[in-house]
Write a protein that holds these residues in place. Structure first.
Motif, mmCIF file in Angstrom:
data_model
loop_
_atom_site.group_PDB
_atom_site.id
_atom_site.type_symbol
_atom_site.label_atom_id
_atom_site.label_comp_id
_atom_site.label_asym_id
_atom_site.label_seq_id
_atom_site.Cartn_x
_atom_site.Cartn_y
_atom_site.Cartn_z
ATOM 1 N N PHE A 145 15.273 5.874 5.360
ATOM 2 C CA PHE A 145 14.092 5.015 5.435
ATOM 3 C C PHE A 145 14.467 3.772 6.235
ATOM 4 O O PHE A 145 15.643 3.403 6.289
ATOM 5 C CB PHE A 145 13.663 4.570 4.036
ATOM 6 C CG PHE A 145 13.074 5.652 3.172
ATOM 7 C CD1 PHE A 145 11.750 6.038 3.330
ATOM 8 C CD2 PHE A 145 13.831 6.270 2.201
ATOM 9 C CE1 PHE A 145 11.201 7.033 2.517
ATOM 10 C CE2 PHE A 145 13.298 7.259 1.383
ATOM 11 C CZ PHE A 145 11.977 7.640 1.548
ATOM 12 N N PRO A 146 13.475 3.097 6.812
ATOM 13 C CA PRO A 146 13.790 1.827 7.474
ATOM 14 C C PRO A 146 14.276 0.794 6.451
ATOM 15 O O PRO A 146 13.757 0.751 5.328
ATOM 16 C CB PRO A 146 12.445 1.388 8.073
ATOM 17 C CG PRO A 146 11.568 2.596 8.051
ATOM 18 C CD PRO A 146 12.048 3.432 6.909
ATOM 19 N N PRO A 147 15.282 -0.026 6.798
ATOM 20 C CA PRO A 147 15.641 -1.128 5.905
ATOM 21 C C PRO A 147 14.416 -2.020 5.697
ATOM 22 O O PRO A 147 13.590 -2.179 6.602
ATOM 23 C CB PRO A 147 16.751 -1.865 6.660
ATOM 24 C CG PRO A 147 16.646 -1.408 8.079
ATOM 25 C CD PRO A 147 16.048 -0.044 8.048
ATOM 26 N N LEU A 174 14.151 4.890 -4.159
ATOM 27 C CA LEU A 174 14.098 5.926 -3.118
ATOM 28 C C LEU A 174 15.351 5.923 -2.243
ATOM 29 O O LEU A 174 15.531 6.802 -1.408
ATOM 30 C CB LEU A 174 12.878 5.712 -2.221
ATOM 31 C CG LEU A 174 11.509 5.881 -2.850
ATOM 32 C CD1 LEU A 174 10.419 5.508 -1.856
ATOM 33 C CD2 LEU A 174 11.312 7.306 -3.327
ATOM 34 N N GLY A 175 16.169 4.883 -2.404
ATOM 35 C CA GLY A 175 17.350 4.764 -1.562
ATOM 36 C C GLY A 175 17.136 3.897 -0.337
ATOM 37 O O GLY A 175 17.939 3.938 0.604
ATOM 38 N N VAL A 176 16.057 3.119 -0.325
ATOM 39 C CA VAL A 176 15.790 2.223 0.800
ATOM 40 C C VAL A 176 16.734 1.021 0.720
ATOM 41 O O VAL A 176 16.888 0.413 -0.354
ATOM 42 C CB VAL A 176 14.324 1.723 0.768
ATOM 43 C CG1 VAL A 176 14.051 0.760 1.904
ATOM 44 C CG2 VAL A 176 13.359 2.906 0.833
ATOM 45 N N ALA A 177 17.383 0.680 1.827
ATOM 46 C CA ALA A 177 18.199 -0.543 1.881
ATOM 47 C C ALA A 177 17.245 -1.737 1.832
ATOM 48 O O ALA A 177 16.468 -1.962 2.755
ATOM 49 C CB ALA A 177 19.020 -0.564 3.164
ATOM 50 N N THR A 178 17.285 -2.482 0.726
ATOM 51 C CA THR A 178 16.266 -3.509 0.471
ATOM 52 C C THR A 178 16.886 -4.893 0.374
ATOM 53 O O THR A 178 17.884 -5.088 -0.315
ATOM 54 C CB THR A 178 15.525 -3.193 -0.844
ATOM 55 O OG1 THR A 178 15.082 -1.824 -0.818
ATOM 56 C CG2 THR A 178 14.331 -4.100 -1.030
ATOM 57 N N GLU A 179 16.270 -5.833 1.085
ATOM 58 C CA GLU A 179 16.636 -7.248 0.978
ATOM 59 C C GLU A 179 15.457 -7.961 0.322
ATOM 60 O O GLU A 179 14.305 -7.721 0.696
ATOM 61 C CB GLU A 179 16.916 -7.811 2.373
ATOM 62 C CG GLU A 179 17.465 -9.221 2.379
ATOM 63 C CD GLU A 179 17.724 -9.732 3.802
ATOM 64 O OE1 GLU A 179 17.628 -10.945 4.001
ATOM 65 O OE2 GLU A 179 17.986 -8.914 4.704
ATOM 66 N N TYR A 180 15.734 -8.832 -0.648
ATOM 67 C CA TYR A 180 14.656 -9.425 -1.441
ATOM 68 C C TYR A 180 14.871 -10.930 -1.577
ATOM 69 O O TYR A 180 15.979 -11.383 -1.865
ATOM 70 C CB TYR A 180 14.631 -8.771 -2.825
ATOM 71 C CG TYR A 180 13.595 -9.336 -3.774
ATOM 72 C CD1 TYR A 180 12.281 -8.882 -3.747
ATOM 73 C CD2 TYR A 180 13.935 -10.343 -4.677
ATOM 74 C CE1 TYR A 180 11.329 -9.409 -4.619
ATOM 75 C CE2 TYR A 180 12.991 -10.868 -5.552
ATOM 76 C CZ TYR A 180 11.691 -10.403 -5.512
ATOM 77 O OH TYR A 180 10.750 -10.922 -6.362
ATOM 78 N N HIS A 181 13.788 -11.706 -1.338
ATOM 79 C CA HIS A 181 13.868 -13.161 -1.475
ATOM 80 C C HIS A 181 12.607 -13.683 -2.146
ATOM 81 O O HIS A 181 11.494 -13.264 -1.814
ATOM 82 C CB HIS A 181 13.988 -13.842 -0.099
ATOM 83 C CG HIS A 181 15.235 -13.490 0.649
ATOM 84 N ND1 HIS A 181 16.374 -14.270 0.611
ATOM 85 C CD2 HIS A 181 15.524 -12.444 1.463
ATOM 86 C CE1 HIS A 181 17.304 -13.712 1.376
ATOM 87 N NE2 HIS A 181 16.814 -12.605 1.899
ATOM 88 N N GLU A 182 12.798 -14.632 -3.079
ATOM 89 C CA GLU A 182 11.682 -15.352 -3.690
ATOM 90 C C GLU A 182 11.706 -16.812 -3.227
ATOM 91 O O GLU A 182 12.776 -17.370 -2.966
ATOM 92 C CB GLU A 182 11.809 -15.337 -5.226
ATOM 93 C CG GLU A 182 11.612 -13.998 -5.864
ATOM 94 C CD GLU A 182 11.856 -14.039 -7.381
ATOM 95 O OE1 GLU A 182 11.994 -15.157 -7.942
ATOM 96 O OE2 GLU A 182 11.906 -12.962 -7.996
ATOM 97 N N PHE A 183 10.512 -17.402 -3.149
ATOM 98 C CA PHE A 183 10.388 -18.800 -2.735
ATOM 99 C C PHE A 183 9.469 -19.539 -3.712
ATOM 100 O O PHE A 183 8.614 -18.926 -4.350
ATOM 101 C CB PHE A 183 9.789 -18.900 -1.325
ATOM 102 C CG PHE A 183 10.628 -18.224 -0.270
ATOM 103 C CD1 PHE A 183 11.613 -18.920 0.399
ATOM 104 C CD2 PHE A 183 10.428 -16.883 0.051
ATOM 105 C CE1 PHE A 183 12.405 -18.306 1.372
ATOM 106 C CE2 PHE A 183 11.202 -16.251 1.014
ATOM 107 C CZ PHE A 183 12.192 -16.973 1.676
ATOM 108 N N ASP A 184 9.646 -20.857 -3.797
ATOM 109 C CA ASP A 184 8.752 -21.677 -4.634
ATOM 110 C C ASP A 184 7.468 -21.955 -3.859
ATOM 111 O O ASP A 184 7.214 -23.074 -3.405
ATOM 112 C CB ASP A 184 9.445 -22.981 -5.031
ATOM 113 C CG ASP A 184 10.518 -22.736 -6.080
ATOM 114 O OD1 ASP A 184 10.290 -21.896 -6.968
ATOM 115 O OD2 ASP A 184 11.584 -23.369 -6.001
#
Length: 206
Positions: A145-147, A174-184
């Motif tokens: 999958f696309p990152p 699913l095995g997707v390379a995932t980058e995750y960020h939260e912001f205020d």
């Protein structure tokens, strides 16, 4: 039905090293997201901002990927999904940039469309800003999958943070390379979100 769009060549007048497609949210339009172009700070990329195919019921200039007035009905989604897939696959012939060097990104309803359509295509990467997962999104595992980058505001009252956490959990399963960020932040696109997007794009394509 066909998609109308705005396109902007690289500001350095060179052939594009990649393509960034950004999908607007419910009730917005291509001009809205195109106004953010200076904040992307990616002068060697071509940008394309499509207008969703359906009119927005509350304003003459807004557009919609599908109708959100009735909860979980998603009327028009199947048509928009196929239209978007066909259109994305046609871009290589008009831009010279293959899908493998194309980033699909979107905000809110556009973020939901990015996840829905993007997981089916051999794209360089997906960026989901304040988005969510459709209930029937593709969940069959495949070899690659696309990152995917997911960014969301902790104070979002339109699409609650829980939607981002669920999307992250699903795509990671699913095995997707995932980058995750939260912001205020609330339900918005901020310069710091676009800085994270920029770094993601540079890592994905160069």
């Amino acid at each position: 039905m066909s998609l109308q769009f705005l396109t902007f060549p690289p500001s350095n007048s060179q052939p594009p090293v990649g393509l960034i497609v950004t999908l607007h949210g419910w009730g917005a339009n291509a001009e809205d997201v195109a106004s953010l172009l200076p904040f992307f700070r990616l002068p060697n990329y071509q940008f394309i901002f499509p207008n969703a195919p359906y009119p927005y019921p509350y304003s003459s200039i807004g557009r919609a990927w599908y109708d959100l007035r009735m909860e979980n009905m998603y009327q028009g989604l199947a048509e928009s999904r196929q239209l978007l897939i066909d259109w994305l696959q046609s871009l290589e012939s008009t831009t010279g940039v293959p899908l493998s060097r194309t980033i699909l990104s979107g905000f809110s309803q556009g973020g939901a469309m990015t996840l829905d359509v993007g997981l089916k295509l051999p794209l360089a990467g997906l960026v989901v800003m304040s988005g969510y997962l459709h209930p029937d999104v593709e969940t069959t595992a495949k070899s690659s999958f696309p990152p995917t980058l997911i960014v969301h505001g902790r104070n979002d009252e339109v699409v609650p943070l829980q939607a981002a956490l669920k999307a992250r959990e699903t795509v990671e399963s699913l095995g997707v390379a995932t980058e995750y960020h939260e912001f205020d932040l609330g339900h918005e696109i901020s310069p710091q979100m676009l800085e994270v997007l920029r770094n993601f794009v540079v890592n994905a394509i160069g």
